[in-house]
Design a protein around this motif. Structure first.
Motif, PDB file in Angstrom:
ATOM      1  N   VAL A  11       0.851  -1.188   0.000  1.00 43.82           N
ATOM      2  CA  VAL A  11       0.000   0.000   0.000  1.00 43.82           C
ATOM      3  C   VAL A  11       0.890   1.242   0.000  1.00 43.82           C
ATOM      4  CG1 VAL A  11      -1.795   1.289   1.223  1.00 43.82           C
ATOM      5  CG2 VAL A  11      -1.755  -1.229   1.337  1.00 43.82           C
ATOM      6  N   VAL A  12       0.620   2.161  -0.923  1.00 48.87           N
ATOM      7  CA  VAL A  12       1.242   3.482  -0.893  1.00 48.87           C
ATOM      8  C   VAL A  12       0.167   4.466  -0.462  1.00 48.87           C
ATOM      9  CG1 VAL A  12       2.265   5.338  -2.263  1.00 48.87           C
ATOM     10  CG2 VAL A  12       3.004   2.977  -2.609  1.00 48.87           C
ATOM     11  N   ASP A  13       0.416   5.156   0.633  1.00 52.06           N
ATOM     12  CA  ASP A  13      -0.596   6.002   1.269  1.00 52.06           C
ATOM     13  C   ASP A  13      -0.153   7.461   1.241  1.00 52.06           C
ATOM     14  OD1 ASP A  13      -2.493   7.179   2.859  1.00 52.06           O
ATOM     15  OD2 ASP A  13      -1.890   6.178   4.709  1.00 52.06           O
ATOM     16  N   LEU A  14      -0.886   8.282   0.506  1.00 48.46           N
ATOM     17  CA  LEU A  14      -0.603   9.718   0.422  1.00 48.46           C
ATOM     18  C   LEU A  14      -1.433  10.526   1.402  1.00 48.46           C
ATOM     19  CD1 LEU A  14      -0.495  10.310  -3.457  1.00 48.46           C
ATOM     20  CD2 LEU A  14       1.427  10.438  -1.879  1.00 48.46           C
ATOM     21  N   SER A  15      -2.254   9.886   2.195  1.00 52.88           N
ATOM     22  CA  SER A  15      -3.222  10.622   3.007  1.00 52.88           C
ATOM     23  C   SER A  15      -2.577  11.246   4.243  1.00 52.88           C
ATOM     24  CB  SER A  15      -4.370   9.701   3.421  1.00 52.88           C
ATOM     25  OG  SER A  15      -3.909   8.678   4.271  1.00 52.88           O
ATOM     26  N   GLN A  16      -3.306  12.202   4.838  1.00 50.53           N
ATOM     27  CA  GLN A  16      -2.837  12.910   6.022  1.00 50.53           C
ATOM     28  C   GLN A  16      -3.973  13.002   7.045  1.00 50.53           C
ATOM     29  OE1 GLN A  16      -1.073  16.668   4.874  1.00 50.53           O
ATOM     30  NE2 GLN A  16       0.130  15.740   3.248  1.00 50.53           N
ATOM     31  N   TRP A  17      -3.641  13.573   8.207  1.00 48.61           N
ATOM     32  CA  TRP A  17      -4.576  13.701   9.319  1.00 48.61           C
ATOM     33  C   TRP A  17      -5.009  12.321   9.804  1.00 48.61           C
ATOM     34  CZ3 TRP A  17      -4.282  18.185  11.596  1.00 48.61           C
ATOM     35  CH2 TRP A  17      -4.040  19.342  10.858  1.00 48.61           C
ATOM     36  N   PRO A  21      -4.901   7.779   7.131  1.00 44.25           N
ATOM     37  CA  PRO A  21      -3.938   7.042   7.947  1.00 44.25           C
ATOM     38  C   PRO A  21      -4.552   5.945   8.810  1.00 44.25           C
ATOM     39  CG  PRO A  21      -3.347   9.351   7.904  1.00 44.25           C
ATOM     40  CD  PRO A  21      -4.670   9.235   7.182  1.00 44.25           C
ATOM     41  N   PHE A  22      -5.785   6.146   9.304  1.00 48.19           N
ATOM     42  CA  PHE A  22      -6.429   5.080  10.065  1.00 48.19           C
ATOM     43  C   PHE A  22      -6.752   3.900   9.161  1.00 48.19           C
ATOM     44  CE2 PHE A  22     -10.366   3.437  12.358  1.00 48.19           C
ATOM     45  CZ  PHE A  22      -9.635   2.702  13.267  1.00 48.19           C
ATOM     46  N   ALA A  23      -7.212   4.186   7.941  1.00 47.31           N
ATOM     47  CA  ALA A  23      -7.446   3.105   6.978  1.00 47.31           C
ATOM     48  C   ALA A  23      -6.152   2.364   6.685  1.00 47.31           C
ATOM     49  CB  ALA A  23      -8.039   3.674   5.687  1.00 47.31           C
ATOM     50  N   GLY A  24      -5.067   3.117   6.501  1.00 49.90           N
ATOM     51  CA  GLY A  24      -3.782   2.485   6.249  1.00 49.90           C
ATOM     52  C   GLY A  24      -3.326   1.632   7.409  1.00 49.90           C
ATOM     53  N   ASP A  29      -2.315  -3.521  10.031  1.00 51.30           N
ATOM     54  CA  ASP A  29      -2.605  -4.474  11.097  1.00 51.30           C
ATOM     55  C   ASP A  29      -2.931  -5.857  10.538  1.00 51.30           C
ATOM     56  OD1 ASP A  29      -2.244  -2.489  12.989  1.00 51.30           O
ATOM     57  OD2 ASP A  29      -4.392  -2.154  13.316  1.00 51.30           O
ATOM     58  N   LEU A  30      -3.569  -5.873   9.370  1.00 51.52           N
ATOM     59  CA  LEU A  30      -3.972  -7.147   8.770  1.00 51.52           C
ATOM     60  C   LEU A  30      -2.859  -7.781   7.945  1.00 51.52           C
ATOM     61  CD1 LEU A  30      -7.610  -6.165   7.734  1.00 51.52           C
ATOM     62  CD2 LEU A  30      -6.925  -7.712   9.574  1.00 51.52           C
ATOM     63  N   GLY A  31      -1.711  -7.112   7.875  1.00 56.61           N
ATOM     64  CA  GLY A  31      -0.560  -7.748   7.235  1.00 56.61           C
ATOM     65  C   GLY A  31      -0.019  -7.076   6.003  1.00 56.61           C
ATOM     66  N   ALA A  32      -0.664  -6.035   5.504  1.00 53.86           N
ATOM     67  CA  ALA A  32      -0.157  -5.336   4.321  1.00 53.86           C
ATOM     68  C   ALA A  32       1.071  -4.500   4.670  1.00 53.86           C
ATOM     69  CB  ALA A  32      -1.243  -4.448   3.727  1.00 53.86           C
ATOM     70  N   GLN A  33       1.945  -4.286   3.691  1.00 52.07           N
ATOM     71  CA  GLN A  33       3.072  -3.376   3.840  1.00 52.07           C
ATOM     72  C   GLN A  33       2.599  -1.982   3.444  1.00 52.07           C
ATOM     73  OE1 GLN A  33       5.718  -6.023   1.242  1.00 52.07           O
ATOM     74  NE2 GLN A  33       7.198  -5.078   2.615  1.00 52.07           N
ATOM     75  N   SER A  84       6.564   7.283  -9.154  1.00 53.31           N
ATOM     76  CA  SER A  84       6.208   6.383 -10.252  1.00 53.31           C
ATOM     77  C   SER A  84       6.782   4.990 -10.031  1.00 53.31           C
ATOM     78  CB  SER A  84       6.722   6.955 -11.577  1.00 53.31           C
ATOM     79  OG  SER A  84       6.096   8.183 -11.876  1.00 53.31           O
ATOM     80  N   GLU A  85       8.016   4.920  -9.537  1.00 52.11           N
ATOM     81  CA  GLU A  85       8.613   3.620  -9.248  1.00 52.11           C
ATOM     82  C   GLU A  85       7.830   2.881  -8.174  1.00 52.11           C
ATOM     83  OE1 GLU A  85      12.963   2.798  -9.384  1.00 52.11           O
ATOM     84  OE2 GLU A  85      13.096   4.992  -9.183  1.00 52.11           O
ATOM     85  N   LEU A  86       7.424   3.618  -7.161  1.00 54.62           N
ATOM     86  CA  LEU A  86       6.638   2.997  -6.101  1.00 54.62           C
ATOM     87  C   LEU A  86       5.325   2.452  -6.641  1.00 54.62           C
ATOM     88  CD1 LEU A  86       7.074   5.517  -3.137  1.00 54.62           C
ATOM     89  CD2 LEU A  86       7.965   3.180  -3.234  1.00 54.62           C
ATOM     90  N   LEU A  87       4.637   3.262  -7.436  1.00 57.71           N
ATOM     91  CA  LEU A  87       3.334   2.848  -7.952  1.00 57.71           C
ATOM     92  C   LEU A  87       3.449   1.637  -8.853  1.00 57.71           C
ATOM     93  CD1 LEU A  87       1.512   6.222  -8.721  1.00 57.71           C
ATOM     94  CD2 LEU A  87       1.281   4.738  -6.736  1.00 57.71           C
ATOM     95  N   SER A  88       4.543   1.522  -9.566  1.00 59.33           N
ATOM     96  CA  SER A  88       4.725   0.383 -10.464  1.00 59.33           C
ATOM     97  C   SER A  88       4.762  -0.936  -9.712  1.00 59.33           C
ATOM     98  CB  SER A  88       6.009   0.551 -11.279  1.00 59.33           C
ATOM     99  OG  SER A  88       5.934   1.711 -12.095  1.00 59.33           O
ATOM    100  N   GLY A  89       5.178  -0.887  -8.439  1.00 62.02           N
ATOM    101  CA  GLY A  89       5.315  -2.116  -7.684  1.00 62.02           C
ATOM    102  C   GLY A  89       4.330  -2.281  -6.553  1.00 62.02           C
ATOM    103  N   THR A  90       3.311  -1.426  -6.506  1.00 61.18           N
ATOM    104  CA  THR A  90       2.369  -1.502  -5.390  1.00 61.18           C
ATOM    105  C   THR A  90       1.026  -2.067  -5.831  1.00 61.18           C
ATOM    106  OG1 THR A  90       1.591  -0.285  -3.456  1.00 61.18           O
ATOM    107  CG2 THR A  90       1.268   0.772  -5.576  1.00 61.18           C
TER     108      THR A  90
END
Length: 372
Positions: A11-17, A21-24, A29-33, A84-90
């Motif tokens: 998961v690549v997370d751009l969110s704030q506040w 971030p709680f969703a991330g 917690d369930l095992g995602a990076q 872009s590199e991150l998105l290619s592998g997420t």
């Protein structure tokens, strides 16, 4: 330690506040990076709430524990290339920009698909990606107001905003549910997804029952203090005790109401449960009874009575409660901080303590991904 239910998902997370971030964190917690990408100035939550000696907010550390934090300037070419590199592998992109912001940075839907056709893009915003309010600013209290979450909450003379923020947490859950559904579809079809989740509509989605009652003119209409579940029923209310504390009574079913009435020595109330709403006179009588004893006395009297009674506890009392301790989801850790684990058990086990957030650069992250 996290669970392994989502092991292998990135998961690549751009969110704030808080909402994104709680969703991330739930996904982590369930095992995602989860890699949280922040601008050069950092997430504003870094500076909100109680500060630790290193200057960072304890709230920020709590909501981002278990994640990897990366600083990128997406307005600069080198930052865009790294992204872009991150998105290619997420697998999943989670963001909470105002609608159109990601496009202005050069990452419109076509670019995202070109980079990764299997990408699940969850855009979490205040009012959604379309509609006349799509660009309007707001916070939890505003989304609750438009989404119907405040109209029937509070006292007859005034509405009351809930805390912790309801829309923030509801939209995080809505995002996670949608993301996981998209993951399941992708497993079947190989198709990615574009998810448009709004904080306001995450609250609106809960309003079918009260809105229907309101339109029909039923007793459960959106009138504060007059409905079945918002203060109009004597058997479903909060009551003040003699020591200025509160208790909750949720005796909706007749058997629970009857058990309560017998326990407090008011058998004459048993036949009054069906009185028309709002039950002003009966409420006053029950309130007068609760006002005669302290909260602890009522808890002792009703502890073994099956009548849906529970005292309103302070945070320290919640943490010390035998049931909360037995389940093992809430614990005090160094800080002092209160860590609340993932809200459930998996294979009979509670989640163990999260690892602290860590800050890496993009090369370190890509190296870890390549070695995984």
């Amino acid at each position: 330690m996290t669970f392994d239910l989502l092991a292998g998902l990135r998961v690549v997370d751009l969110s704030q506040w808080l909402p994104g971030p709680f969703a991330g964190q739930i996904l982590s917690d369930l095992g995602a990076q989860v890699v949280k990408v922040e601008p050069p100035a950092g997430d504003p939550l870094r500076r909100l709430g109680p500060r630790d000696p290193d200057g960072l907010s304890a709230w920020y550390k709590q909501i981002n524990a278990g994640k990897t934090v990366l600083c990128l300037d997406l307005k600069a070419r080198h930052g865009q290339d790294a992204f872009s590199e991150l998105l290619s592998g997420t697998d999943i992109l989670l963001e909470s920009y105002r609608p159109g912001t990601l496009e202005k940075l050069g990452f419109d839907a076509r670019r995202l698909t070109d980079l990764n056709r299997r990408l699940i893009h969850c855009a979490l915003s205040g009012y959604g990606q379309s509609g006349p309010l799509r660009l309007a600013g707001g916070h939890d209290i505003n989304y609750m107001a438009l989404g119907g979450g405040l109209a029937s909450s509070g006292l007859p003379q005034e509405s009351v905003a809930a805390y912790p923020p309801t829309a923030d947490h509801a939209s995080a859950l809505q995002s996670v549910v949608s993301i996981l559904a998209a993951v399941i579809r992708r497993e079947r079809t190989g198709q990615g997804a574009q998810l448009d989740i709004s904080l306001m509509e995450s609250v609106l989605a809960w309003q079918a029952l009260p809105f229907t009652s309101a339109l029909r003119g039923d007793a459960e209409a959106l009138v504060r203090g007059e409905g079945l579940l918002n203060g109009g029923a004597a058997f479903y209310r909060l009551y003040r005790t003699a020591d200025a504390r509160f208790v909750s009574l949720g005796a909706i079913e007749p058997k629970f109401w009857d058990a309560f009435c017998r326990a407090v020595g008011r058998d004459d109330w048993t036949g009054r449960q069906a009185e028309p709403l709002p039950q002003t006179e009966l409420i006053a009588e029950v309130a007068a009874l609760f006002a005669t004893r302290a909260q602890a006395d009522w808890s002792t009297l009703l502890a073994d009575i099956d009548c849906c009674f529970m005292p309103v506890l302070e945070p320290s009392e919640v943490l010390a409660h035998p049931h909360v301790r037995a389940r093992g989801l809430a614990r005090t850790v160094e800080g002092p901080n209160v860590e609340i684990a993932f809200g459930g058990l998996v294979d009979g086990q509670a989640q163990q303590s999260r690892t602290p957030l860590r800050e890496l650069d993009v090369d370190q992250i890509l190296t870890e991904w390549a070695e995984a």
